[in-house]
Design an enzyme around this catalytic site. Structure first.
Site, PDB file in Angstrom:
ATOM      1  N   LYS A  25       0.834  -1.210   0.000  1.00  0.00           N
ATOM      2  CA  LYS A  25       0.000   0.000   0.000  1.00  0.00           C
ATOM      3  C   LYS A  25       0.867   1.258   0.000  1.00  0.00           C
ATOM      4  CE  LYS A  25      -2.934   0.570   3.585  1.00  0.00           C
ATOM      5  NZ  LYS A  25      -2.954   1.848   4.297  1.00  0.00           N
ATOM      6  N   SER A  26       1.925   1.283   0.813  1.00  0.00           N
ATOM      7  CA  SER A  26       2.776   2.479   0.892  1.00  0.00           C
ATOM      8  C   SER A  26       3.424   2.772  -0.461  1.00  0.00           C
ATOM      9  CB  SER A  26       3.891   2.265   1.922  1.00  0.00           C
ATOM     10  OG  SER A  26       3.346   2.157   3.208  1.00  0.00           O
ATOM     11  N   ARG A  59       2.693   5.933  -3.306  1.00  0.00           N
ATOM     12  CA  ARG A  59       3.839   6.735  -3.746  1.00  0.00           C
ATOM     13  C   ARG A  59       4.049   6.631  -5.254  1.00  0.00           C
ATOM     14  NH1 ARG A  59       4.401   5.530   1.475  1.00  0.00           N
ATOM     15  NH2 ARG A  59       5.754   6.745   2.872  1.00  0.00           N
ATOM     16  N   GLY A  78      -4.990   7.791   5.354  1.00  0.00           N
ATOM     17  CA  GLY A  78      -4.087   8.773   5.967  1.00  0.00           C
ATOM     18  C   GLY A  78      -2.851   8.984   5.118  1.00  0.00           C
ATOM     19  N   ARG A 133      -8.786  12.075  12.273  1.00  0.00           N
ATOM     20  CA  ARG A 133      -7.352  11.835  12.525  1.00  0.00           C
ATOM     21  C   ARG A 133      -6.554  13.142  12.500  1.00  0.00           C
ATOM     22  NH1 ARG A 133      -5.528   6.777   9.013  1.00  0.00           N
ATOM     23  NH2 ARG A 133      -3.648   7.052  10.262  1.00  0.00           N
ATOM     24  N   SER A 165       7.054   9.176  12.032  1.00  0.00           N
ATOM     25  CA  SER A 165       6.002   9.055  11.013  1.00  0.00           C
ATOM     26  C   SER A 165       6.579   9.213   9.616  1.00  0.00           C
ATOM     27  CB  SER A 165       4.917  10.111  11.243  1.00  0.00           C
ATOM     28  OG  SER A 165       4.074  10.146  10.110  1.00  0.00           O
ATOM     29  N   GLN A 209       4.775   9.195   7.060  1.00  0.00           N
ATOM     30  CA  GLN A 209       3.858  10.056   6.306  1.00  0.00           C
ATOM     31  C   GLN A 209       4.287  11.514   6.421  1.00  0.00           C
ATOM     32  OE1 GLN A 209      -0.100   9.190   7.705  1.00  0.00           O
ATOM     33  NE2 GLN A 209      -0.041   7.076   6.941  1.00  0.00           N
ATOM     34  N   ASP A 255       1.911  -1.129  11.865  1.00  0.00           N
ATOM     35  CA  ASP A 255       0.594  -1.614  11.412  1.00  0.00           C
ATOM     36  C   ASP A 255       0.373  -3.087  11.763  1.00  0.00           C
ATOM     37  OD1 ASP A 255       0.044   0.868  10.327  1.00  0.00           O
ATOM     38  OD2 ASP A 255       0.725   0.325   8.322  1.00  0.00           O
ATOM     39  N   ARG A 301      -6.251   1.611  17.842  1.00  0.00           N
ATOM     40  CA  ARG A 301      -6.034   0.160  17.716  1.00  0.00           C
ATOM     41  C   ARG A 301      -5.643  -0.502  19.038  1.00  0.00           C
ATOM     42  NH1 ARG A 301      -3.211   0.135  11.672  1.00  0.00           N
ATOM     43  NH2 ARG A 301      -5.208   0.151  10.567  1.00  0.00           N
TER      44      ARG A 301
HETATM   45  C1  S3P Z   1       2.725   4.766   6.102  1.00  0.00           C
HETATM   46  C2  S3P Z   1       3.254   5.124   7.318  1.00  0.00           C
HETATM   47  C3  S3P Z   1       2.687   4.694   8.605  1.00  0.00           C
HETATM   48  C4  S3P Z   1       1.738   3.511   8.452  1.00  0.00           C
HETATM   49  C5  S3P Z   1       0.805   3.697   7.300  1.00  0.00           C
HETATM   50  C6  S3P Z   1       1.584   3.845   5.999  1.00  0.00           C
HETATM   51  C7  S3P Z   1       3.351   5.282   4.871  1.00  0.00           C
HETATM   52  O1  S3P Z   1       1.966   5.760   9.166  1.00  0.00           O
HETATM   53  O2  S3P Z   1       0.997   3.312   9.636  1.00  0.00           O
HETATM   54  O3  S3P Z   1      -0.083   2.591   7.171  1.00  0.00           O
HETATM   55  O4  S3P Z   1       3.060   4.747   3.780  1.00  0.00           O
HETATM   56  O5  S3P Z   1       4.164   6.218   4.958  1.00  0.00           O
HETATM   57  P1  S3P Z   1       2.704   6.925  10.039  1.00  0.00           P
HETATM   58  O6  S3P Z   1       3.599   7.662   9.149  1.00  0.00           O
HETATM   59  O7  S3P Z   1       1.594   7.773  10.566  1.00  0.00           O
HETATM   60  O8  S3P Z   1       3.416   6.179  11.131  1.00  0.00           O
END
Ligand code: S3P
Length: 440
Positions: A24-25, A29, A95, A123, A167, A169, A319, A350
């Site tokens: 997914k990440s 991207r 998110g 969030r 993070s 993200q 996660d 969670r």
């Molecule tokens: C992610 C970073 C994580 C993770 C999310 C995917 C990413 O979140 O929990 O499912 O793709 O950069 P955080 O950056 O809030 O830790």
């Protein structure tokens, strides 16, 4: 909207070989980088979960050509810039989508409004608003930094940002904004987080300097860098592979192989922890796909024992704690998870939901402000009692974790809102049934 529940029951051993869905990440991207770059990006193995499809739609709204060619195959033609969208960008449950896209859009002279589903609207967005505002972007919206929000971008200046929370993200939002900021951007990471953005920046032709200084990662992106379209093969998602693998570990007689799982060391904390617990996990056929290490993982039923999971491991498995808590429920002894406060601001709280769900299934559990303690039921011979209806608050990983538990518990386990599983793992139910799991 409510959907009917889904129930998992204990059956025979799980057997088979499956392929993990795309990460997914990396999928989010790949689309965002493709849209920011100049020219053609071809993607293979994209996760076609709802979260990622929202990012695809968002990239179209910012002016990129985004075309679905076939299963997992996408073509993105970027203009090297974003243009102003004519409608609100709805990132659904994602998110990662909304935070990275806000970062990418902040570099351009445009206004864009963002929203999401009921979970995403609750969030915290201040974690990205703060650094992006320091760079020069402005935000208008609800107090407390919640969606919906309107961003006005352009005329950004360099920031050197020390992440207050681990993070990826936030790191990624700052780096993506830094691509179009005078002087670029630097991010300082006291605790390393997944580095897919840094790897992909390099893959699309940008230079990123990463140095370790006294245990802090300094990531520096110089300004004036152009991204050029690229080929991306998305590796399998370790966060999704975790579900069939843990199912095999806790269901007597099972043997399951998941092929093509990404083994980026900043994502493999769960596998390290399971091996510490005595799991029979074997990794074969290690290779490289689009700059990420990948391998095939085989899990066989194992007598697990409880462990203390070091807090420093949290970013590499943030996660995966829900499914680890399920594995811990079938172990002998106590598993202590600490330093996991970030779990409270995911798609749901969670820590609270796992504590409630495990307790409803007869598992000894203790909730801490930033931790979770699970008392194991002594393995396959004395499985958890189960026999519960689980409230998931629309959180895909809470749903999948409890369904995996239901495949090995004494009594059946039902989850509400199973439709939300499609945000990250659209083929989950079919995959688990194909391995022999009784889900229906
Ligand atoms: C992610 C970073 C994580 C993770 C999310 C995917 C990413 O979140 O929990 O499912 O793709 O950069 P955080 O950056 O809030 O830790």
């Amino acid at each position: 909207m409510t959907s009917p529940g889904l129930t998992a029951r204990r059956g025979g051993p799980l057997k088979g070989r499956v392929r993990a869905p795309g990460d997914k990440s990396v999928s989010h991207r790949a689309l965002i980088f493709g849209a920011l770059a100049q020219g053609l990006t071809e993607i293979e193995g994209l996760l076609e979960g709802e979260d990622v499809l929202r990012s695809a739609a968002a990239m179209r709204a910012f002016g990129a050509e985004v075309e679905h060619l076939g299963p997992g195959r996408w073509r993105v033609v970027g203009q090297g810039r974003f243009s102003e969208p004519t409608d609100v960008i709805d990132c659904g449950n994602a998110g990662t989508g909304v935070r990275l896209i806000m970062g990418a859009a902040a570099g351009f002279d445009l206004a864009a409004s963002f929203t999401g589903d009921v979970s995403l609207r609750s969030r915290p967005m201040n974690r990205v608003i703060k650094p992006l505002a320091e760079m020069g972007a402005t935000f208008l919206g609800r107090s407390g930094g919640r969606l919906p929000l309107t961003l006005k971008g352009g005329d950004l200046r360099r920031i050197e940002y020390r992440l207050p929370e681990p993070s990826a993200q936030v790191k990624s939002a700052v780096l993506l904004a830094g691509l179009h900021a005078e002087g670029g951007a630097a991010v300082l990471e006291p605790e390393p987080t997944r580095d897919h953005t840094e790897r992909m920046l390099r893959g699309f032709g940008a230079q990123v300097q990463v140095i370790d200084q006294d245990g802090v990662r300094h990531i520096n992106l110089a300004d004036g860098q152009k991204l050029t379209g690229n080929q991306v093969r998305v590796p399998g998602d370790p966060s999704s592979a975790a579900f069939p693998l843990v199912a095999a570990l806790i269901t007597p007689g099972s043997e399951v192989t998941v092929e093509g799982v990404m083994l980026n060391p900043l994502r493999t904390g769960l596998f390290t922890t399971l091996i510490d617990m005595g799991a029979d996990l074997r990794i074969e056929n290690q290779r490289d796909e689009s700059g990420e290490p990948v391998g095939d993982i085989t899990a066989r039923f194992s007598e697990l024992k409880g462990v203390d999971v070091p807090a420093s491991r949290a970013p590499s498995m943030i996660d995966e704690y829900p499914i680890l808590a399920v594995a811990a429920a079938f172990a002998t002894g106590v598993t202590r998870m600490t330093g996991i406060g970030e779990m409270r601001v995911k798609e749901s709280d969670r820590i609270a939901l796992m504590a409630a769900g495990l307790s409803a299934c007869g598992v000894g559990v203790e909730e801490e402000p930033e931790g979770l303690i699970v008392v194991g039921s002594s393995g396959g011979n004395h499985p958890a009692s189960g026999g519960a209806q689980i409230i998931t608050r629309g959180d895909h990983r809470i749903a999948m974790s409890h369904l995996i538990m239901g495949l090995a518990a004494d009594g059946e386990i039902t989850v509400d809102e199973p439709g939300m599983i499609a945000t990250s793992f659209p083929g989950f139910v079919e995959m688990m049934r194909g391995l022999g799991g009784d889900l229906g």
